[in-house]
Design a protein around this motif. Structure first.
Motif, PDB file in Angstrom:
ATOM      1  N   VAL A 181     -13.983  -1.455   0.232  1.00  0.00           N
ATOM      2  CA  VAL A 181     -12.779  -2.211  -0.318  1.00  0.00           C
ATOM      3  C   VAL A 181     -12.093  -0.581   0.167  1.00  0.00           C
ATOM      4  N   ASN A 182     -12.244   0.286  -1.294  1.00  0.00           N
ATOM      5  CA  ASN A 182     -11.343   1.371  -1.268  1.00  0.00           C
ATOM      6  C   ASN A 182     -10.844   2.242  -0.323  1.00  0.00           C
ATOM      7  N   TYR A 183     -11.415   2.329   0.710  1.00  0.00           N
ATOM      8  CA  TYR A 183     -11.170   2.904   1.639  1.00  0.00           C
ATOM      9  C   TYR A 183     -10.471   2.624   3.101  1.00  0.00           C
ATOM     10  N   HIS A 184     -11.090   1.298   3.584  1.00  0.00           N
ATOM     11  CA  HIS A 184     -10.442   0.633   4.565  1.00  0.00           C
ATOM     12  C   HIS A 184      -9.640  -0.902   3.995  1.00  0.00           C
ATOM     13  N   ALA A 185     -10.045  -1.517   3.205  1.00  0.00           N
ATOM     14  CA  ALA A 185      -9.478  -2.820   2.585  1.00  0.00           C
ATOM     15  C   ALA A 185      -8.299  -2.911   2.453  1.00  0.00           C
ATOM     16  N   LEU A 186      -7.720  -2.325   1.139  1.00  0.00           N
ATOM     17  CA  LEU A 186      -6.868  -1.721   0.061  1.00  0.00           C
ATOM     18  C   LEU A 186      -5.918  -0.700   0.471  1.00  0.00           C
ATOM     19  N   ARG A 187      -4.976  -1.252   1.850  1.00  0.00           N
ATOM     20  CA  ARG A 187      -3.787  -0.968   2.438  1.00  0.00           C
ATOM     21  C   ARG A 187      -2.637  -1.894   1.962  1.00  0.00           C
ATOM     22  N   PHE A 188      -1.878  -0.799   1.690  1.00  0.00           N
ATOM     23  CA  PHE A 188      -0.600  -0.421   0.880  1.00  0.00           C
ATOM     24  C   PHE A 188       0.362  -1.317   1.818  1.00  0.00           C
ATOM     25  N   LYS A 189       1.833  -2.029   1.214  1.00  0.00           N
ATOM     26  CA  LYS A 189       2.302  -2.764   2.309  1.00  0.00           C
ATOM     27  C   LYS A 189       2.905  -1.860   3.546  1.00  0.00           C
ATOM     28  N   PRO A 190       3.282  -2.893   4.708  1.00  0.00           N
ATOM     29  CA  PRO A 190       4.478  -1.888   5.672  1.00  0.00           C
ATOM     30  C   PRO A 190       5.078  -1.189   5.347  1.00  0.00           C
ATOM     31  N   HIS A 191       6.008  -1.778   4.353  1.00  0.00           N
ATOM     32  CA  HIS A 191       7.999  -0.628   3.805  1.00  0.00           C
ATOM     33  C   HIS A 191       6.769   0.177   2.843  1.00  0.00           C
ATOM     34  N   ILE A 192       5.563   0.494   2.590  1.00  0.00           N
ATOM     35  CA  ILE A 192       5.238   1.355   1.538  1.00  0.00           C
ATOM     36  C   ILE A 192       4.543   2.303   2.322  1.00  0.00           C
ATOM     37  N   MET A 193       3.747   2.417   3.929  1.00  0.00           N
ATOM     38  CA  MET A 193       3.281   3.479   4.334  1.00  0.00           C
ATOM     39  C   MET A 193       3.891   3.670   5.829  1.00  0.00           C
ATOM     40  N   LYS A 194       5.580   2.691   5.438  1.00  0.00           N
ATOM     41  CA  LYS A 194       6.885   3.816   6.235  1.00  0.00           C
ATOM     42  C   LYS A 194       7.426   4.928   5.276  1.00  0.00           C
ATOM     43  N   THR A 195       7.559   4.419   4.358  1.00  0.00           N
ATOM     44  CA  THR A 195       8.474   5.490   3.816  1.00  0.00           C
ATOM     45  C   THR A 195       7.577   6.801   3.140  1.00  0.00           C
ATOM     46  N   SER A 196       6.050   6.634   2.898  1.00  0.00           N
ATOM     47  CA  SER A 196       5.312   7.645   2.539  1.00  0.00           C
ATOM     48  C   SER A 196       5.025   8.407   4.298  1.00  0.00           C
ATOM     49  N   SER A 197       5.088   7.759   5.052  1.00  0.00           N
ATOM     50  CA  SER A 197       5.219   8.514   6.476  1.00  0.00           C
ATOM     51  C   SER A 197       5.759   9.174   6.799  1.00  0.00           C
ATOM     52  N   GLY A 315      12.546  11.565  -0.850  1.00  0.00           N
ATOM     53  CA  GLY A 315      12.433  10.211   0.264  1.00  0.00           C
ATOM     54  C   GLY A 315      13.611   9.842   0.590  1.00  0.00           C
ATOM     55  N   PRO A 316      13.207   8.342   2.024  1.00  0.00           N
ATOM     56  CA  PRO A 316      14.640   8.205   2.235  1.00  0.00           C
ATOM     57  C   PRO A 316      15.639   6.583   2.208  1.00  0.00           C
ATOM     58  N   GLY A 317      16.044   7.366   0.656  1.00  0.00           N
ATOM     59  CA  GLY A 317      16.817   6.101  -0.339  1.00  0.00           C
ATOM     60  C   GLY A 317      16.345   5.475  -1.408  1.00  0.00           C
ATOM     61  N   LYS A 318      16.261   5.142  -1.624  1.00  0.00           N
ATOM     62  CA  LYS A 318      15.882   4.486  -3.213  1.00  0.00           C
ATOM     63  C   LYS A 318      14.571   3.052  -2.450  1.00  0.00           C
TER      64      LYS A 318
END
Length: 475
Positions: A181-197, A315-318
């Motif tokens: 659950v913790n390390y595979h299933a719980l993946r943040f939404k695409p916009h959060i992953m994109k900003t983090s990346s 970060g890339p903006g707000k």
């Protein structure tokens, strides 16, 4: 633990810690039956996860395990949006729901909401009988009290659901489910992953970078009772906050400091890094809320380490209208997870730091430098009392560490901080329990899952055929 060495090369800390042949693996290693079908389920489990992002994350893991224990259908967990963050994002606004459900399809049946039930020709929504589960409830409580109530009412609603399942569980398969659950299933939404990346790529474009979780905020300082280094007006604010939010307890600041109960100040963190051999070219990402006490506490740190960034500056903006909310915390989490070095400055009740240390271990034993505050306390107290600072003493404390490598979990270390050995394996381990599962484990699980689905479809078809025979009028 490594033995202290005078000539430790600090540059080696930018690499991952020594795995000693271990690798992450949370796939089942014994027979793991598919989750119940709709007709086999014992009922519906609803939970409300309270607290901050990472406290909620642990609660979601516990909810999945609880549903598995009770052979129940899990309703997508609710995230408390009122008591802590005042953020209305909820589960669907933070996590990738389709990925969550798909990843756990071999483990639990998950639905978006409890369906309506029809009785006496009337439809109504099954809410679930509300229960306040005991803190750190054992598996036996879910297998008896909770399950019996679920069978009676068709569903239960557990609230609040923070720390409501014991961390120490004898069944390693249930512990591995927590990791799935913790390390595979719980993946943040695409916009959060994109900003983090994007943030990570910017930081890494100039080489290595470290992340620091600086827990020097009003709530934690008030909780710890470490008020002696603040101005009288600031002390009044802290005492008022403590009275309003925590149980009354007499705390003597210097005693707390000697016990290592006080969060490190930004300057103390800077002195630790300098003593270890990091220089002013070090790129640092700071994950923290609003620092209490203003800029005067950050000024000494920035003098030593001027290349400091956070999600607002790099970060890339707000990110969101509320960057202190769940989205901002999620971005901080991902950047800290992917950094070359992570330093938690206060790993007491801080779920953010605890979860990250565990995630970084699972993600390839990424280097984590964990200051031993109790061992460092006499050094910094001497400095407070005018006796100077000894970098040699600091080095002796700091280099006596495992730096995120595999090590035995010892109380009070949390399972979420260190899931070794349950969620790790060795290809050629002497102990059978530590051996890696076969490479085709997913094919095996898929086969079992498909067989169960086919059986359910057959049962449904048989029921339909039987009912049509009964309802067909005789000519």
């Amino acid at each position: 633990m490594i033995t202290f060495q005078q000539d430790v090369d600090v540059n080696k800390l930018w690499r991952t810690a020594d795995s000693t042949g271990w690798r992450a693996s949370c796939a089942p290693r014994t027979y793991w039956p598919p989750p119940p079908t709709e007709s086999e389920s014992n009922g519906y489990l609803r939970v409300r996860c309270n607290g901050g992002l990472n406290q909620q994350r642990s609660a979601i893991c516990n909810a999945v395990v609880a549903a598995r224990i009770m052979n129940a259908t899990l309703v997508l967990p609710e995230l408390d949006t009122n008591s802590f963050w005042h953020d209305e994002s909820g589960f669907v606004g933070i996590y990738d729901v389709p990925h969550f459900i798909k990843t756990l399809k071999y483990d639990v049946r998950i639905v978006m909401s409890i369906p309506e039930i029809t009785t006496m020709g009337k439809s109504k929504k099954l809410k679930g009988h509300q229960i306040r589960p005991p803190r750190d409830a054992p598996v036996s409580w879910y297998a008896t009290v909770a399950l019996e109530t679920m069978k009676k009412y068709g569903g239960i609603y557990l609230t609040p659901f923070s720390h409501r399942l014991a961390e120490d569980i004898d069944d390693p398969e249930l512990q591995r489910l927590r990791c799935r659950v913790n390390y595979h299933a719980l993946r943040f939404k695409p916009h959060i992953m994109k900003t983090s990346s994007e943030i990570v790529n910017k930081l890494r474009s100039e080489g290595h970078f470290m992340s620091i979780h600086l827990r020097f905020e009003l709530d934690m300082l008030a909780f710890a009772g470490c008020i002696d280094i603040f101005k009288p007006q600031e002390q009044k604010i802290m005492l008022k906050y403590r009275k309003e939010h925590f149980a009354e307890k007499e705390l003597i600041p210097m005693e707390r400091r000697r016990m290592g109960k006080c969060p490190l100040t930004p300057e103390e963190v800077g002195l630790i890094l300098s003593a270890m051999g990091f220089d002013n070219r070090t790129r640092i990402y700071l994950a923290s809320g609003e620092l209490f006490g203003g800029k005067r506490f950050m000024k000494p740190f920035k003098t030593m380490f001027p290349r400091v960034e956070n999600h607002s500056t790099v970060g890339p903006g707000k990110l969101e209208e509320n960057t202190q909310g769940l989205a901002g915390s999620a971005v901080d989490y991902m950047v800290c997870l992917l950094s070359d070095i992570f330093i938690p400055t206060y790993d007491g009740p801080s779920n953010f730091a605890n979860n990250l240390m565990g995630h970084r271990m699972y993600y390839g034993f990424r280097t984590t430098i964990t200051p031993n505050r109790k061992a460092l306390a006499p050094i910094f107290i001497d400095r407070m009392e005018g006796r100077g600072i000894s970098f040699e003493r600091i080095r002796r404390v700091m280099f006596n560490s495992h730096f995120g490598g595999p090590h035995r979990r010892i109380h009070p270390e949390s399972f979420y901080t260190n899931s070794w050995p349950e969620c790790f394996c060795q290809p050629d381990a002497r102990n059978q329990a530590d051996r890696c599962p076969p490479d085709n484990i997913n094919d095996v699980l898929e086969s079992q899952f498909q067989s169960e689905e086919e059986m359910e479809e057959a049962r449904a078809t048989n029921q339909t055929d039987s009912s049509s025979l009964i309802e067909e009028p005789t000519i």
